[in-house]
Design a protein around this motif. Structure first.
Motif, short mmCIF file in Angstrom:
data_model
loop_
_atom_site.label_atom_id
_atom_site.label_comp_id
_atom_site.label_asym_id
_atom_site.label_seq_id
_atom_site.Cartn_x
_atom_site.Cartn_y
_atom_site.Cartn_z
N HIS A 92 36.17 -1.93 55.02
CA HIS A 92 36.76 -0.51 54.84
C HIS A 92 36.23 0.61 55.33
CE1 HIS A 92 39.70 -2.39 51.83
NE2 HIS A 92 38.89 -2.99 51.55
N TYR A 93 36.95 1.33 55.90
CA TYR A 93 36.40 2.65 56.52
C TYR A 93 37.21 3.91 56.19
CZ TYR A 93 38.96 2.09 60.82
OH TYR A 93 39.97 2.02 61.82
N ASP A 94 36.84 5.03 55.96
CA ASP A 94 37.65 6.33 55.77
C ASP A 94 36.98 7.05 56.97
OD1 ASP A 94 38.54 4.79 53.52
OD2 ASP A 94 37.94 6.34 52.15
N ASN A 148 37.30 11.07 57.87
CA ASN A 148 38.04 12.31 57.10
C ASN A 148 37.38 13.61 58.08
OD1 ASN A 148 38.66 11.21 54.50
ND2 ASN A 148 36.46 10.74 54.46
N ASN A 201 47.13 0.20 56.00
CA ASN A 201 46.20 1.40 56.48
C ASN A 201 46.83 2.54 55.70
OD1 ASN A 201 44.65 -0.06 58.22
ND2 ASN A 201 46.33 0.10 59.69
N SER A 243 42.93 12.54 56.39
CA SER A 243 42.04 11.30 56.17
C SER A 243 42.76 10.12 56.87
CB SER A 243 41.85 10.89 54.65
OG SER A 243 41.24 11.94 54.03
N ARG A 272 42.60 5.86 56.41
CA ARG A 272 41.65 4.81 55.59
C ARG A 272 42.27 3.48 56.32
NH1 ARG A 272 41.37 4.27 49.18
NH2 ARG A 272 39.75 5.78 49.81
#
Length: 95
Positions: free
Chosen positions: A52-54, A56, A90, A70, A72
């Protein structure tokens, strides 16, 4: 008595948690005397789950108002052992 006999037949298992790994990077970049940019990224790794990556990005306007967004995502890269029925989800957000 019914509850007591039901409890005696229950099987108990020890639940072990998978380790979670997090990487967080970010900073505050002055773009103009009245505007600053605060980008950040959060990466989370859990055994047996997609990466998982966010992403921002927040803008600070005149040191009073935050405006940003953001993203995700889930990444299956290098995770051939994941269930084929796992959904790719997503998300995009704005604030």
């Amino acid at each position: 008595m019914l509850a007591q006999s039901t409890l005696q037949r229950q099987e108990f298992q020890l639940a072990l948690a998978d380790p979670h790994f997090f990487l967080l990077l970010g900073g505050l970049i002055p773009l103009h005397p009245d505007v600053q940019l605060k980008p950040s990224i959060l990466v989370r790794e859990v055994q047996g789950a997609p990466l998982h990556y966010d992403l921002n990005a927040l803008f600070l306007l005149k040191s009073r108002l935050w405006v940003g967004g953001s993203y995700r995502s889930n990444v299956r890269a290098g995770k051939e052992n994941l269930a084929p029925t796992l959904n790719r989800r997503n998300a995009v957000a704005a604030s």
